[in-house]
Write a protein that holds these residues in place. Structure first.
Motif, PDB file in Angstrom:
ATOM      1  N   UNK A   1       5.139  14.875   5.982  1.00  0.00           N
ATOM      2  CA  UNK A   1       4.751  16.201   5.465  1.00  0.00           C
ATOM      3  C   UNK A   1       5.083  17.020   6.611  1.00  0.00           C
ATOM      4  N   UNK A   2       5.983  17.976   6.484  1.00  0.00           N
ATOM      5  CA  UNK A   2       6.425  18.820   7.435  1.00  0.00           C
ATOM      6  C   UNK A   2       5.469  19.800   7.977  1.00  0.00           C
ATOM      7  N   UNK A   3       5.419  19.711   9.455  1.00  0.00           N
ATOM      8  CA  UNK A   3       4.885  20.739  10.193  1.00  0.00           C
ATOM      9  C   UNK A   3       5.728  21.676  10.883  1.00  0.00           C
TER      10      UNK A   3
ATOM     11  N   UNK B   1       2.372   9.166  12.880  1.00  0.00           N
ATOM     12  CA  UNK B   1       3.579   9.382  13.679  1.00  0.00           C
ATOM     13  C   UNK B   1       4.153  10.692  13.287  1.00  0.00           C
ATOM     14  N   UNK B   2       4.992  10.838  14.290  1.00  0.00           N
ATOM     15  CA  UNK B   2       5.824  12.318  13.908  1.00  0.00           C
ATOM     16  C   UNK B   2       7.265  12.035  14.405  1.00  0.00           C
ATOM     17  N   UNK B   3       8.176  12.724  13.606  1.00  0.00           N
ATOM     18  CA  UNK B   3       9.663  12.760  13.982  1.00  0.00           C
ATOM     19  C   UNK B   3      10.295  14.285  13.993  1.00  0.00           C
ATOM     20  N   UNK B   4      10.661  14.584  15.190  1.00  0.00           N
ATOM     21  CA  UNK B   4      11.315  15.814  15.352  1.00  0.00           C
ATOM     22  C   UNK B   4      12.487  15.616  14.868  1.00  0.00           C
TER      23      UNK B   4
ATOM     24  N   UNK C   1       4.052  11.238   9.503  1.00  0.00           N
ATOM     25  CA  UNK C   1       4.023  10.334   8.575  1.00  0.00           C
ATOM     26  C   UNK C   1       2.583   9.509   8.699  1.00  0.00           C
ATOM     27  N   UNK C   2       2.022   8.984   8.015  1.00  0.00           N
ATOM     28  CA  UNK C   2       0.797   8.080   8.224  1.00  0.00           C
ATOM     29  C   UNK C   2       1.218   6.766   8.092  1.00  0.00           C
ATOM     30  N   UNK C   3       0.645   5.713   8.701  1.00  0.00           N
ATOM     31  CA  UNK C   3       1.312   4.077   8.594  1.00  0.00           C
ATOM     32  C   UNK C   3      -0.103   3.556   8.674  1.00  0.00           C
ATOM     33  N   UNK C   4      -0.033   2.209   8.163  1.00  0.00           N
ATOM     34  CA  UNK C   4      -0.872   1.243   8.171  1.00  0.00           C
ATOM     35  C   UNK C   4      -0.449   0.183   9.222  1.00  0.00           C
ATOM     36  N   UNK C   5      -1.137  -0.358  10.006  1.00  0.00           N
ATOM     37  CA  UNK C   5      -1.038  -1.566  10.793  1.00  0.00           C
ATOM     38  C   UNK C   5      -2.348  -2.223  11.301  1.00  0.00           C
ATOM     39  N   UNK C   6      -2.159  -3.156  12.262  1.00  0.00           N
ATOM     40  CA  UNK C   6      -3.091  -3.813  12.940  1.00  0.00           C
ATOM     41  C   UNK C   6      -3.380  -3.446  14.476  1.00  0.00           C
ATOM     42  N   UNK C   7      -4.466  -3.739  14.810  1.00  0.00           N
ATOM     43  CA  UNK C   7      -4.967  -3.553  16.260  1.00  0.00           C
ATOM     44  C   UNK C   7      -5.141  -4.816  16.969  1.00  0.00           C
TER      45      UNK C   7
ATOM     46  N   UNK D   1       0.892  -1.265  -0.007  1.00  0.00           N
ATOM     47  CA  UNK D   1      -0.001  -0.038  -0.151  1.00  0.00           C
ATOM     48  C   UNK D   1       0.949   1.288   0.092  1.00  0.00           C
ATOM     49  N   UNK D   2       0.407   2.228  -0.772  1.00  0.00           N
ATOM     50  CA  UNK D   2       1.192   3.440  -0.836  1.00  0.00           C
ATOM     51  C   UNK D   2       0.464   4.796  -0.291  1.00  0.00           C
ATOM     52  N   UNK D   3       1.041   5.555   0.337  1.00  0.00           N
ATOM     53  CA  UNK D   3       0.444   6.912   0.969  1.00  0.00           C
ATOM     54  C   UNK D   3       0.986   8.001   0.531  1.00  0.00           C
ATOM     55  N   UNK D   4      -0.055   9.022   0.245  1.00  0.00           N
ATOM     56  CA  UNK D   4       0.472  10.543  -0.119  1.00  0.00           C
ATOM     57  C   UNK D   4      -0.132  11.376   1.013  1.00  0.00           C
ATOM     58  N   UNK D   5       0.938  11.887   1.885  1.00  0.00           N
ATOM     59  CA  UNK D   5       0.286  12.787   2.709  1.00  0.00           C
ATOM     60  C   UNK D   5       0.453  14.204   2.259  1.00  0.00           C
TER      61      UNK D   5
END
Length: 121
Positions: A115-117, A37-40, A94-100, A2-6
């Protein structure tokens, strides 16, 4: 696969708002739990919020009451509404796919480009 575009990031003043979007490819979107997710700069990537396939949500303590995650399965899109932004929210998101499973979010290795905030006066 799967691919994402933020999208939706940018520069905002403290106290402002932004809405991030993440559009996913494929037909299995509705079966995934989805996370933001986010990464400073210079720091690790951390989970900010997730939403299960059934619509349950959970937030990191640092964003609880300010951020809202939602999803539109008809559009294969997950959103992150961010209000009352603070300088410490500055990061690449970042967005991400997973399971719960077992009461926790487990990330698959499916990531968008981010995407930068930036929150600054």
């Amino acid at each position: 696969q799967v691919q994402f575009v933020e999208s939706g990031g940018g520069l905002v003043q403290p106290g402002g708002s932004l809405r991030l979007s993440c559009a996913a490819s494929g037909s299995r979107f509705r079966t995934y739990a989805m996370g933001w997710y986010r990464q400073p700069p210079g720091k690790q990537r951390d989970l900010v919020a997730y939403i299960t396939s059934g619509g349950s949500t959970k937030y990191a303590d640092s964003v609880k009451g300010r951020f809202t995650i939602s999803r539109d399965n008809a559009k294969n899109t997950v959103y992150l509404q961010m209000n009352s932004l603070k300088p410490e929210d500055t990061a690449v998101y970042y967005c991400n796919a997973g399971n719960y499973i077992g009461g926790s979010y487990n990330a698959y290795n499916y990531w968008g480009q981010g995407t930068q905030v930036t929150v600054s006066s």
